[in-house]
Write a protein that holds these residues in place. Sequence first.
Motif, short mmCIF file in Angstrom:
data_model
loop_
_atom_site.label_atom_id
_atom_site.label_comp_id
_atom_site.label_asym_id
_atom_site.label_seq_id
_atom_site.Cartn_x
_atom_site.Cartn_y
_atom_site.Cartn_z
N SER A 91 -4.06 -4.16 -10.07
CA SER A 91 -3.47 -5.46 -10.41
C SER A 91 -2.19 -5.71 -9.63
N ASN A 92 -1.43 -4.66 -9.35
CA ASN A 92 -0.22 -4.81 -8.53
C ASN A 92 -0.60 -5.22 -7.11
N LEU A 93 -1.66 -4.63 -6.58
CA LEU A 93 -2.12 -4.99 -5.24
C LEU A 93 -2.65 -6.42 -5.21
N LEU A 94 -3.40 -6.82 -6.23
CA LEU A 94 -3.95 -8.17 -6.27
C LEU A 94 -2.89 -9.23 -6.57
N SER A 95 -1.81 -8.84 -7.23
CA SER A 95 -0.74 -9.82 -7.48
C SER A 95 0.04 -10.14 -6.21
N ALA A 96 -0.11 -9.31 -5.18
CA ALA A 96 0.56 -9.57 -3.90
C ALA A 96 -0.22 -10.57 -3.05
N VAL A 97 -1.48 -10.83 -3.39
CA VAL A 97 -2.32 -11.73 -2.58
C VAL A 97 -1.80 -13.17 -2.56
N PRO A 98 -1.36 -13.76 -3.69
CA PRO A 98 -0.84 -15.14 -3.59
C PRO A 98 0.39 -15.26 -2.69
N MET A 99 1.19 -14.23 -2.61
CA MET A 99 2.36 -14.27 -1.73
C MET A 99 1.93 -14.23 -0.26
N PHE A 100 0.74 -13.73 0.00
CA PHE A 100 0.23 -13.64 1.37
C PHE A 100 0.20 -15.01 2.03
N ALA A 147 0.83 -1.20 0.00
CA ALA A 147 0.00 0.00 0.00
C ALA A 147 0.87 1.26 0.00
N VAL A 148 1.91 1.28 0.82
CA VAL A 148 2.81 2.44 0.86
C VAL A 148 3.53 2.59 -0.48
N LYS A 149 3.95 1.45 -1.05
CA LYS A 149 4.65 1.48 -2.34
C LYS A 149 3.76 2.10 -3.42
N LEU A 150 2.50 1.70 -3.45
CA LEU A 150 1.59 2.24 -4.45
C LEU A 150 1.26 3.71 -4.20
N LEU A 151 1.15 4.11 -2.94
CA LEU A 151 0.90 5.52 -2.64
C LEU A 151 2.09 6.40 -3.03
N VAL A 152 3.30 5.92 -2.80
CA VAL A 152 4.50 6.68 -3.21
C VAL A 152 4.55 6.80 -4.72
N LYS A 153 4.25 5.71 -5.41
CA LYS A 153 4.25 5.73 -6.88
C LYS A 153 3.20 6.69 -7.41
N LEU A 154 2.00 6.67 -6.82
CA LEU A 154 0.95 7.59 -7.26
C LEU A 154 1.30 9.04 -6.97
N ALA A 155 1.96 9.30 -5.85
CA ALA A 155 2.34 10.67 -5.51
C ALA A 155 3.42 11.20 -6.44
N ILE A 156 4.33 10.34 -6.87
CA ILE A 156 5.44 10.80 -7.70
C ILE A 156 5.09 10.79 -9.18
N LEU A 157 4.57 9.67 -9.67
CA LEU A 157 4.33 9.52 -11.11
C LEU A 157 2.87 9.66 -11.51
N GLY A 158 1.94 9.49 -10.59
CA GLY A 158 0.53 9.47 -10.95
C GLY A 158 0.17 8.13 -11.57
N THR A 159 -0.96 8.10 -12.24
CA THR A 159 -1.40 6.86 -12.87
C THR A 159 -1.59 7.09 -14.36
N SER A 160 -1.25 6.09 -15.13
CA SER A 160 -1.47 6.16 -16.57
C SER A 160 -2.47 5.10 -17.02
N THR A 161 -2.97 4.31 -16.07
CA THR A 161 -3.87 3.20 -16.42
C THR A 161 -5.22 3.33 -15.73
N ALA A 162 -5.56 4.50 -15.21
CA ALA A 162 -6.81 4.74 -14.49
C ALA A 162 -6.95 3.77 -13.32
N PHE A 163 -5.87 3.55 -12.59
CA PHE A 163 -5.80 2.72 -11.38
C PHE A 163 -5.94 1.22 -11.64
N VAL A 164 -6.00 0.80 -12.88
CA VAL A 164 -6.08 -0.63 -13.18
C VAL A 164 -4.74 -1.30 -12.89
N GLY A 165 -3.65 -0.66 -13.26
CA GLY A 165 -2.32 -1.21 -13.00
C GLY A 165 -2.02 -1.29 -11.52
N GLU A 166 -2.43 -0.28 -10.78
CA GLU A 166 -2.20 -0.28 -9.34
C GLU A 166 -3.03 -1.38 -8.65
#
Length: 111
Positions: free
Chosen positions: A85-94, A64-83
């Motif tokens: 999917s990045n959050l959901l790809s972390a679920v199997p590692m859980f 969550a912190v990683k995605l917030l830092v990325k959004l604060a610095i670069l913004g989004t280019s995928t209308a939050f779909v990429g972010e």
Amino acid sequence: MKTKKLNVKKIALIGMLGALGGILMMFKTPLPFMPPFMDFDLAALPEIIGGFALGPLAAVMIVAVKLLVKLAILGTSTAFVGELSNLLSAVPMFTCYLDYDHHKEKKSALK
């Protein structure tokens, strides 16, 4: 049932690993023979390290912190779909973090 609390050291480590992951998200290396949107991303390394060292809940907070830092610095280019999917790809590692947190053996970390 014992409860685990977040102490100042753990919160600071989560913040630092999340910020490191956010900064690593800026460095993208394209993969050869792949579409342009596919790239090699080292931003998952702090999440993996934090997940095994601090536990599964900390890994989710690091993402969550990683995605917030990325959004604060670069913004989004995928209308939050990429972010998302990045959050959901972390679920199997859980599940890996939960298993390692329960057993604390090298064998359970390598599953």
